[in-house]
Design an enzyme around this catalytic site. Structure first.
Site, PDB file in Angstrom:
ATOM      1  CG  HIS A   1       0.410   1.457  -2.117  1.00  0.00           C
ATOM      2  ND1 HIS A   1      -0.742   0.764  -2.361  1.00  0.00           N
ATOM      3  CD2 HIS A   1       0.214   2.130  -0.969  1.00  0.00           C
ATOM      4  CE1 HIS A   1      -1.621   1.018  -1.404  1.00  0.00           C
ATOM      5  NE2 HIS A   1      -1.067   1.851  -0.557  1.00  0.00           N
ATOM      6  CB  CYS A   2       0.143  -3.276  -4.016  1.00  0.00           C
ATOM      7  SG  CYS A   2      -1.020  -1.983  -4.525  1.00  0.00           S
ATOM      8  CB  ILE A   3       4.119  -6.510  -3.505  1.00  0.00           C
ATOM      9  CG1 ILE A   3       3.516  -6.558  -4.915  1.00  0.00           C
ATOM     10  CG2 ILE A   3       4.664  -7.873  -3.137  1.00  0.00           C
ATOM     11  CD1 ILE A   3       4.498  -6.960  -5.982  1.00  0.00           C
TER      12      ILE A   3
ATOM     13  CG  ASP B   1      -1.947  -5.382  -0.904  1.00  0.00           C
ATOM     14  OD1 ASP B   1      -2.023  -4.262  -0.378  1.00  0.00           O
ATOM     15  OD2 ASP B   1      -2.218  -5.578  -2.105  1.00  0.00           O
TER      16      ASP B   1
END
Length: 465
Positions: free
Chosen positions: A295-297, A300
């Site tokens: 989800h994040c890397i 973001d």
């Protein structure tokens, strides 16, 4: 002891005594320190459910709220659906201790003293942030909130979300932030599949809108988390979270780009990284791969670049790193098609086996998986005879097709394919058997490093051959 004493004692311990402690803060702080609170968790996914479990396991009553009736039904039956969590622990807090219940109704927000918002924050097809889930959850909280509650946003987002988007919705209730209700941001730090660092022992950062908000958020988190790090504002905490993941994105992009260069100049990037890792200072090893997922890397950098445009600033460096990482599935597709061309197999007849569909080793998380992107690209090029094996992902939808994982990986099944691609390095894979039976193995994770001696059928990403 008066109700004011616990609050002021906590403030003195932090080295910042205050005299303007409000009635609602006093009461909530005392309840938190006494453990006499009800915690609400909105969003019972990879972030929310582990958080709910930690509070419930510590003896605190938890109400989980999720729009998914299926998740709510499973949880109320004591059934776990998150791989990293213990099945017995979930069953115990739900059925035996009766500390955790789940519902689809936001009306129960009014029964909570503390509310965590742990909802998804994806991006649009144009790579713009989508905080609609945060907005929707906040609106539901506002409809049902009462004075004396603490709201903590945990969803990864861009700096300013808490104060520019969440706070105005809550302020519309005519309650005053820092006096009647309290608001903070505390980013999640969940690492799927990590057996060492979990919700309890991973330090967390908190930033409140006011000093009172920060103090309360620290006290609540300390009920279940070993180390809580306060910062001066929600925006600092929001930016800190982006820095964590962009740091990884940039360094992964660096080695991914170098891997492509090493393939051209005849140098093995894996040996290069291993050699550089012997330096005891000033270097941290990162490794190339078929792309990044989760989800994040992946997301973001685009959240930050979108926000930066508001300030007439272009995050060239960060955006370029994201583009390099997103180009890796295309590079892997090129490797596959090159090996098929060497075998003189037409793309329409070629049989390709992908080993691993999850975005990282030993997890059941498919979000933004580079393996899934590789499969999509192959189908777009007419390579439709695609099989995959992943013990954690039973089926996937790719370009309108439903692919089902092979239940077991046999020698005959490996032999049946023209190219075998290791896209995820699950520890359960029998690499020796795979290499022994495959015509060609394209290794994007350096899983074949365990093979002794050289094997002509191994094509390693970034090995310079």
């Amino acid at each position: 002891m008066s109700s004011e004493a616990p609050a002021n004692a906590t403030l003195r311990r932090r080295g910042r005594p205050r005299k303007n402690v409000t009635r609602h803060e006093q009461r909530l702080m005392k309840s938190v320190l006494d453990g006499e609170i009800t915690v609400g968790v909105i969003g019972l996914g990879y972030v929310g459910l582990p958080l709910a479990l930690e509070f419930a396991s510590s003896g605190i009553r938890v109400i989980g709220i999720d729009v998914s009736a299926d998740k709510v039904k499973k949880l109320n039956a004591g059934r776990n659906y998150i791989q990293d969590l213990d099945d017995d622990a979930i069953h115990s807090v739900v059925k035996k201790q009766k500390k955790l219940t789940a519902t689809t109704s936001f009306e129960q927000v009014r029964d909570c003293d503390v509310i965590y918002i742990c909802v998804p924050t994806p991006f649009t097809p144009n790579k713009d942030p989508d905080i609609s889930h945060i907005v929707s959850a906040t609106q539901e909280v506002a409809r049902n909130m009462r004075p004396g509650q603490l709201i903590i946003l945990k969803s990864t987002t861009f700096p300013g979300t808490t104060e520019k988007y969440v706070k105005p919705i809550l302020d519309a209730t005519k309650m005053i932030c820092g006096k009647d209700y309290f608001l903070a941001f505390s980013p999640e730090r969940i690492d799927p599949g990590n057996k060492v660092w979990d919700t309890k022992n991973t330090p967390v950062v908190v930033g409140g809108v006011t000093h009172a908000c920060t103090d309360l958020a620290i006290a609540v988190n300390k009920r279940i988390i070993s180390q809580v790090v306060p910062v001066s504002s929600p925006s600092v905490a929001e930016m800190e979270k982006l820095l964590e993941n962009i740091f990884r994105s940039v360094n992964i992009a660096l080695v991914n780009e170098l891997a492509q260069l090493c393939d051209r100049i005849g140098v093995n990037i894996w040996e290069v990284v291993e050699a550089a890792s012997t330096k005891p200072f000033g270097f941290m090893p990162f490794f190339p791969g078929p792309g990044i997922g989760g989800h994040c890397i992946l997301i973001d950098p685009y959240y930050l670049s979108w926000m930066a445009r508001e300030y007439d600033f272009v995050t060239n460096f960060i955006t370029l790193a994201a583009e390099v990482n997103e180009s890796m599935p295309f590079y892997v597709r090129g490797m596959i098609e090159r090996e098929l061309a060497k075998q003189k197999v037409s793309m329409y007849q070629a049989k390709v086996l992908l080993l691993g569909m999850a975005f990282k080793r030993d997890v059941d998380d498919l979000r933004h998986s580079p393996a899934l992107k590789v499969a999509e690209l192959l189908i777009e090029d007419g390579i439709t005879n695609i099989s995959y094996f992943d013990p954690y992902i039973p089926s996937v939808d790719v370009k309108g097709q439903t692919l089902t994982s092979r239940k077991t990986l046999t020698e005959k099944f490996v032999q049946r394919h023209d190219v075998v691609v290791i896209t995820t390095d699950h520890s359960s894979f029998d690499i020796e058997m795979i290499v022994r039976n495959a015509k060609v193995v394209i290794d994007t994770r350096n899983s074949t490093k365990i093979i002794k001696g050289s094997r002509k059928n191994i094509v390693l990403l970034g090995d310079g051959k």
